[in-house]
Design an enzyme around this catalytic site. Sequence first.
Site, PDB file in Angstrom:
ATOM      1  N   GLY A 514     -10.470 -32.189 -27.714  1.00 17.55           N
ATOM      2  CA  GLY A 514     -10.162 -31.762 -26.362  1.00 17.55           C
ATOM      3  C   GLY A 514     -10.691 -32.802 -25.413  1.00 17.55           C
ATOM      4  N   ASP A 633     -11.510 -22.771 -19.235  1.00 19.69           N
ATOM      5  CA  ASP A 633     -10.474 -23.485 -19.967  1.00 19.69           C
ATOM      6  C   ASP A 633      -9.877 -22.590 -21.049  1.00 19.69           C
ATOM      7  OD1 ASP A 633      -8.855 -25.644 -20.456  1.00 19.69           O
ATOM      8  OD2 ASP A 633     -10.320 -26.776 -21.607  1.00 19.69           O
TER       9      ASP A 633
END
Length: 849
Positions: A514, A633
């Site tokens: 990520g 997120d």
Amino acid sequence: MSLIVVAAVAFCLAPCLVAAADTVSARRPLRGNDTVVSAQGKFEAGLFSPGSSGRFYLGIWYKNIPVHTVIWVGNRASPLSNATSAELRVSPDDGNLELVGFTADGSAAPGVVWSSNLSLSSPGSSNNTAEIRDNGNLVLLDGGNSSNVLWQSFDHPTDTLVPEAWLGEDKLTGVYQRMTSWRNAEDPAPGLFSNTIDTNGTSEFFYFWNGSRMYWRSGVWTGRVFALLPEAVNNVLFNQTYVETPAHRRLSWALYDNATITRQVMDNTGQAKQYIWVPASQSWQFFWAAPTVQCDVYAVCGALGVCDQRSQPSCRCPPGLEPASENDWRLSDWTGGCRRSSPLVCARNGSTTDGFQALTNVKLPDDPLALDHAKSKAECESACLNNCSCQAYTFSDGGGCAVWHGEFRNLQQLYADSTASGSELHLRLSESGLRDLSRGSKKKGGVEWPVVLGIVLACVAALVASALLAWVLLSRRRRRLRNMANEKGSSLAVYSYGDLRAATKNFSERLGGGGFGSVYRGVLKDGEGNSTEVAVKKLEGLRQGDKQFRAEVNTLGRIQHVNLVRLLGFCSSGDDKLLLVYEYMPNGSLEGYLFKAGSSCPSWRDRYGIMLGVARGLAYLHDGCRERIIHCDVKPENILLDKDLCAKIADFGMAKLVGRDFSRALTTMRGTVGYLAPEWISGLPISAKADVYSFGMVLFELISGRRNADLQGEGAGQSSSSGAAGGEEEEDSNGGSDADAGRRVLMFFPVWAAGKVAEGEVGAVADPRLRGDVSEEQLERACRTACWCIQDQEEHRPTMAQVVQALEGVIPVHMPPMPRALQNLVNNPLPLCGMPLLFMQGCSKAVVM
Ligand SMILES: *[C@@H]1O[C@H](CO)[C@@H](O)[C@H](O)[C@H]1NC(C)=O
Ligand SMILES: *[C@@H]1O[C@H](CO)[C@@H](O)[C@H](O)[C@H]1NC(C)=O
Ligand SMILES: *[C@@H]1O[C@H](CO)[C@@H](O)[C@H](O)[C@H]1NC(C)=O
Ligand SMILES: *[C@@H]1O[C@H](CO)[C@@H](O)[C@H](O)[C@H]1NC(C)=O
Ligand SMILES: *[C@@H]1O[C@H](CO)[C@@H](O)[C@H](O)[C@H]1NC(C)=O
Ligand SMILES: *[C@@H]1O[C@H](CO)[C@@H](O)[C@H](O)[C@H]1NC(C)=O
Ligand SMILES: *[C@@H]1O[C@H](CO)[C@@H](O)[C@H](O)[C@H]1NC(C)=O
Ligand SMILES: *[C@@H]1O[C@H](CO)[C@@H](O)[C@H](O)[C@H]1NC(C)=O
Ligand SMILES: *[C@@H]1O[C@H](CO)[C@@H](O)[C@H](O)[C@H]1NC(C)=O
Ligand SMILES: *[C@@H]1O[C@H](CO)[C@@H](O)[C@H](O)[C@H]1NC(C)=O
Ligand SMILES: *[C@@H]1O[C@H](CO)[C@@H](O)[C@H](O)[C@H]1NC(C)=O
């Protein structure tokens, strides 16, 4: 005391008056560091000096954001040497706007380095004025009639397109508006990459390398989108259109809410990119790029360079070569390419001592020269050696022999799992170049006879020593583990970097990545011979003191819930060696489970279980811990599934650990912007309700079984899964997909689904793969809840605790209103379903009324 004040005021008076002016005229020029500011303070124009260049340019930049971002440059190619004697003025002779000063090439007298260059003769010319407008347009106004715009910077863009500006052709003057990249971050002179509308008159835009070689095309305007660039138009942020009139044909765009700050720029690496200013992080967020993949830009790594999509930076030189200009490469300008560290030796009669270095699994450079007469690798090699201008060759049984003369471009590194199949390129190097290479590799791994004995002896000694060391370390670690366990409430293990490197086999099996770094699979063995599978996250770009890091990680370690991925331990040894160790989730992420091509269709029961699990996990983060944790997120990539398909949320607490850099990492992947709540863009404070919004988006995806913003039609599954494989940087190549992209249509599911829910037709929104095998009652709950979660105003969204109750059926869920941001689109005269859209955000102030 008062004297000093008076003196200061007097001293300041003259320049301050000039600086405060909002227009430039013959009588009021801009001198030195003076600037003009637009009426609402959005843009500023004046002289600036990029980086440490020491050169000065006339430019326009944002006044109301702290990151100095230039959107237009006047004297791109003729900088000033200093600002002191510079003057931006309306010429008293002909009324043109002009910049006067000492040029950087050291001329003795100041001269005009830039001018609006109009042939003006009307009587009022010397009364012309110039001003900067709130959309970033610098305009020269007719002195006789100030509603007459004589010249405007929007007609002459540099590398940036701001909302309300345009690209295209002025049919009356024949002038084209195009974006041309800066040469590098410190030099606004025209670079190698530009885009322009088709000079043959169609509505298509072409991207060119060096003004001639086309490497990307937008597709023609279909009436709603550019066929190959659907995401750039008609989302909830802005409205992009193409119009043709007798006076011009142009692309332009407008914001729905002019508080949004966004720009498109032709990067000096050849990609056009769009950014959005995110007040929450005080940084520019990447939105989309064209071409999507850096290595699809023609010759981005220059002559003899290698483009590697998976490395950062994307360009490098092949072994035996070095950057032609180290300084340019440092500024991410790779277009100068590479040169040999030692030159080829080739006599005119063809005799040479050169040899070849093989580069494996590469995509071959453009424009090969086929040599049909060479029937074997040896013949091909000697054909290349026999011609001094031959730089490289390739030979394969199927493809035969091909060579490259002079500089080659667009060599690209591929990987074992790349979709395109790789070839072998034999790059010509001098004898000494090859010798240096082999010496270099010998230093690393090569073995020569006389040293073998020594090495054997050393190995034996090392074995003994390492056994001893291992024993010492192991006992120390046991002690440390015991210490940690004693620390109040925490049961985190502390690992050494070596332990984790060994556990992950030198970080060889990458599970994903990520914004904060990559995750690797590992196996930890304890003293009793048991082994545990773990996921090791290597944090990148974290700047934090060791003590603070430990404190934060220990806090995270205390957060335990059945729907949260458990943190087992960490490693903190030096800045670049921060690692987190998590429990391993064999079923991977929800993203893979739901969207990957070839995966089986998850049942409604499993989906509902996952919805509840994620909701409970988030509710716990928001209200169940001592300290509220906002995830920030939430998206399918961050929801992992254990062997029983129990949902576990990953990456929580990162916002705290990573601090302000956090949101920079949020949108690294194309499309994930769609999970961000509007307040990320509008600059309102981020609360737990931002997670609720993202969760609503995930709910829609669980219901429909596809990405909210997806490509409809053929190849859709493939596109979405390759895009999701771990980010933009992961995609190997979009090769081939462009040809049929004209048929693809983007569709934003929540708009359509929200409409259906409002009409009471929830059955229509469920994943068709379920063939109606759903609980109608649960489906209705899920749909209504999702629609409540994505309300624009956070106070209209439920809390996660309420969401849990709603999904559990404990409380009734009323019919939700249509979110206002979506309303924007519904009001547009476009059909609701199949509407081309990608991103779901940005309603900001217009919506908060
Ligand atoms: C600005 O540049 C000119 C020409 O290079 C030079 O004569 C002048 O002294 C410079 N002024 C300052 C303040 O450096
Ligand atoms: C302009 O600003 C720079 C940096 O703030 C300063 O070094 C320079 O002396 C200024 N020049 C003038 C003419 O005020
Ligand atoms: C202005 O016109 C002159 C001559 O036509 C040309 O040399 C110069 O490059 C032009 N300058 C600009 C800024 O367009
Ligand atoms: C310029 O403006 C001044 C004051 O408004 C006016 O007196 C003068 O006639 C104008 N000059 C021209 C050439 O129009
Ligand atoms: C932004 O919108 C507001 C309200 O519609 C308007 O008053 C203002 O002039 C606009 N600003 C710009 C720069 O267009
Ligand atoms: C000023 O120019 C505008 C646009 O060109 C025109 O519509 C207007 O009539 C002019 N005004 C005067 C006073 O000439
Ligand atoms: C424009 O048309 C000409 C003639 O049909 C063609 O040769 C040329 O390639 C076209 N240019 C572009 C950019 O399509
Ligand atoms: C770009 O094209 C020009 C001629 O059009 C040529 O002289 C120049 O070398 C080219 N630049 C590169 C980097 O190849
Ligand atoms: C979008 O663009 C079209 C065409 O230019 C225009 O008619 C429409 O008003 C625009 N919509 C908004 C909200 O700006
Ligand atoms: C080619 O020229 C080099 C020196 O220039 C000479 O040493 C060599 O023998 C020549 N080879 C042939 C095949 O003539
Ligand atoms: C080398 O190759 C180039 C390009 O094909 C050709 O023009 C040249 O004549 C060749 N030189 C020799 C010595 O064969």
